[in-house]
Design an enzyme around this catalytic site. Structure first.
Site, PDB file in Angstrom:
ATOM      1  N   HIS A   7       0.830  -1.217   0.000  1.00 43.12           N
ATOM      2  CA  HIS A   7       0.000   0.000   0.000  1.00 43.12           C
ATOM      3  C   HIS A   7       0.863   1.266   0.000  1.00 43.12           C
ATOM      4  CE1 HIS A   7       0.286   0.229   4.505  1.00 43.12           C
ATOM      5  NE2 HIS A   7       0.143   1.511   4.252  1.00 43.12           N
ATOM      6  N   ASP A  11      -0.047  -7.603   1.945  1.00 45.26           N
ATOM      7  CA  ASP A  11       0.478  -6.233   1.855  1.00 45.26           C
ATOM      8  C   ASP A  11       2.018  -6.230   1.957  1.00 45.26           C
ATOM      9  OD1 ASP A  11       0.515  -3.512   1.687  1.00 45.26           O
ATOM     10  OD2 ASP A  11      -0.381  -3.130   3.648  1.00 45.26           O
ATOM     11  N   SER A  47       3.957   2.740   8.323  1.00 44.85           N
ATOM     12  CA  SER A  47       3.632   1.681   7.362  1.00 44.85           C
ATOM     13  C   SER A  47       4.861   1.209   6.591  1.00 44.85           C
ATOM     14  CB  SER A  47       2.637   2.210   6.335  1.00 44.85           C
ATOM     15  OG  SER A  47       1.367   2.222   6.886  1.00 44.85           O
ATOM     16  N   GLY A  48       4.904  -0.068   6.317  1.00 47.44           N
ATOM     17  CA  GLY A  48       6.008  -0.645   5.550  1.00 47.44           C
ATOM     18  C   GLY A  48       7.194  -1.011   6.423  1.00 47.44           C
TER      19      GLY A  48
HETATM   20  C1  4AZ Z   1      -1.404   4.116   8.442  1.00 47.00           C
HETATM   21  O1  4AZ Z   1      -2.352   4.781   8.101  1.00 47.00           O
HETATM   22  C2  4AZ Z   1      -1.548   3.291   9.681  1.00 47.00           C
HETATM   23  N1  4AZ Z   1      -2.387   1.626  14.289  1.00 47.00           N
HETATM   24  C3  4AZ Z   1      -0.505   2.455  10.077  1.00 47.00           C
HETATM   25  C4  4AZ Z   1      -0.635   1.696  11.213  1.00 47.00           C
HETATM   26  C5  4AZ Z   1      -1.790   1.752  11.954  1.00 47.00           C
HETATM   27  C6  4AZ Z   1      -2.832   2.572  11.578  1.00 47.00           C
HETATM   28  C7  4AZ Z   1      -2.705   3.342  10.430  1.00 47.00           C
HETATM   29  C8  4AZ Z   1      -1.901   0.917  13.182  1.00 47.00           C
HETATM   30  O2  4AZ Z   1      -0.343   4.094   7.826  1.00 47.00           O
END
Ligand code: 4AZ
Length: 303
Positions: free
Chosen positions: A79, A130, A228-229
């Site tokens: 993503h 993912d 993320s990632g």
């Molecule tokens: C995001 O939006 C995201 N609480 C990453 C991790 C989490 C929530 C949102 C986990 O990148």
């Protein structure tokens, strides 16, 4: 004799950037093993604590986290890239050995991305599968600040490793809708059983077998936007090494009780990781072999 030496030299040069030092992984050279105390919430990570953590940047701005698997491969979330594919080759870069986003130091190594291998079964609605691999334009040099992590061989291996401590790390926001952090943050989390995570009052059945939940029941330690990632990494006391157990994927906002972070479960992707990295290396090797043969025949015709 001269020709032979030339061919040998060319072969060595062509193949040198394809070798990875996977026999040494998951070791941090600047920070001791995790202690027995528990951390609630995030804190600044000590220098060199997560030498496999990278910042994936678009036009020099932090976009997502990633994890170094070898000198040429970085693991991240699909993503993070699938909407950005058009600009990926020119504007994406991977920054390793970084602690402070605004002030990369002498230890920092920057690479562009040669290839993006997204999992073909990634589902943008359910977030299943993912995971994405990035092939770097040139190999990273391993140092005290830049090291590869280990990956579990399969689900059974993940259980055998009997992890004692798990951590999340990243430059992500400290609250949902907040701003990125300038210094790399870390927090200790617990792996949460899938059955529990799928309870009606938790994620109500949306956690697939390819996902793993981690956090604290209270929500006091969690990943958030910008993390993320990046890695969910766990320490094996038996091996004195860290393994990447998850890739930060999603969650319902951040830090809410009964809504822990959800991670792509790397042990479920061991085969995919091996095949994807192997396929590119063999393709590159085939290309090199063809290149060497062409050079050899050219040299022979000139003789
Ligand atoms: C995001 O939006 C995201 N609480 C990453 C991790 C989490 C929530 C949102 C986990 O990148």
């Amino acid at each position: 004799m001269e020709l032979k030496a030339l061919v040998l030299l060319l072969s060595a040069l062509c193949l040198s950037d394809l070798t990875s030092t996977q026999d040494s992984c998951g070791k941090r050279l600047l920070v001791a093993a995790p202690g027995a105390f528990r951390i609630v919430g995030g804190r600044e990570a000590p220098e060199g604590a997560w030498p496999w953590q990278v910042s994936i940047q678009i036009q020099s701005r932090h976009h997502c986290g990633g994890t170094i698997l070898s000198n040429l491969w970085v693991l991240t979330a699909t993503h993070c890239c699938h909407k950005y594919l058009r600009i990926i080759k020119s504007h994406f870069r991977v920054v390793a050995g970084l602690n402070v986003l605004s002030g990369p130091g002498d230890q920092t190594q920057i690479r562009s991305v040669r290839e993006v291998k997204m999992h073909k079964d990634y589902n943008g609605i359910t977030s299943d599968n993912d995971v994405t691999l990035l092939l770097l334009s040139s190999p990273l040099n391993f140092t005290d600040h830049v090291q590869p992590v280990c990956t579990p061989h399969n689900l059974a291996h993940e259980f055998i490793l009997n992890f004692s401590h798990c951590f999340i790390s990243g430059w992500g926001s400290p609250s949902y809708g907040g701003r990125l952090m300038n210094r790399l943050q870390e927090a200790e989390v617990e792996l949460i059983d899938r059955t529990k995570c799928n309870l009606i009052t938790w994620y109500n059945g949306i956690i697939t077998e390819n996902m793993i939940c981690a956090g604290l029941e209270s929500g006091a330690a969690d990943s958030c936007q910008g993390d993320s990632g990046g890695p969910l990494q766990c320490y094996s006391e038996d091996e004195d090494r860290f393994y990447v157990v998850g890739v930060t994927s999603f969650g319902h906002e951040c830090g809410l009780p009964h809504k822990p972070g959800v991670y792509a479960r790397t042990s479920r992707f061991a085969g995919w990781l091996k095949a994807s990295q192997g396929a590119s290396v063999s393709a590159a090797r085939r290309l090199n072999t063809r290149l060497i043969s062409a050079l050899l025949s050219a040299a022979l015709t000139l003789l």
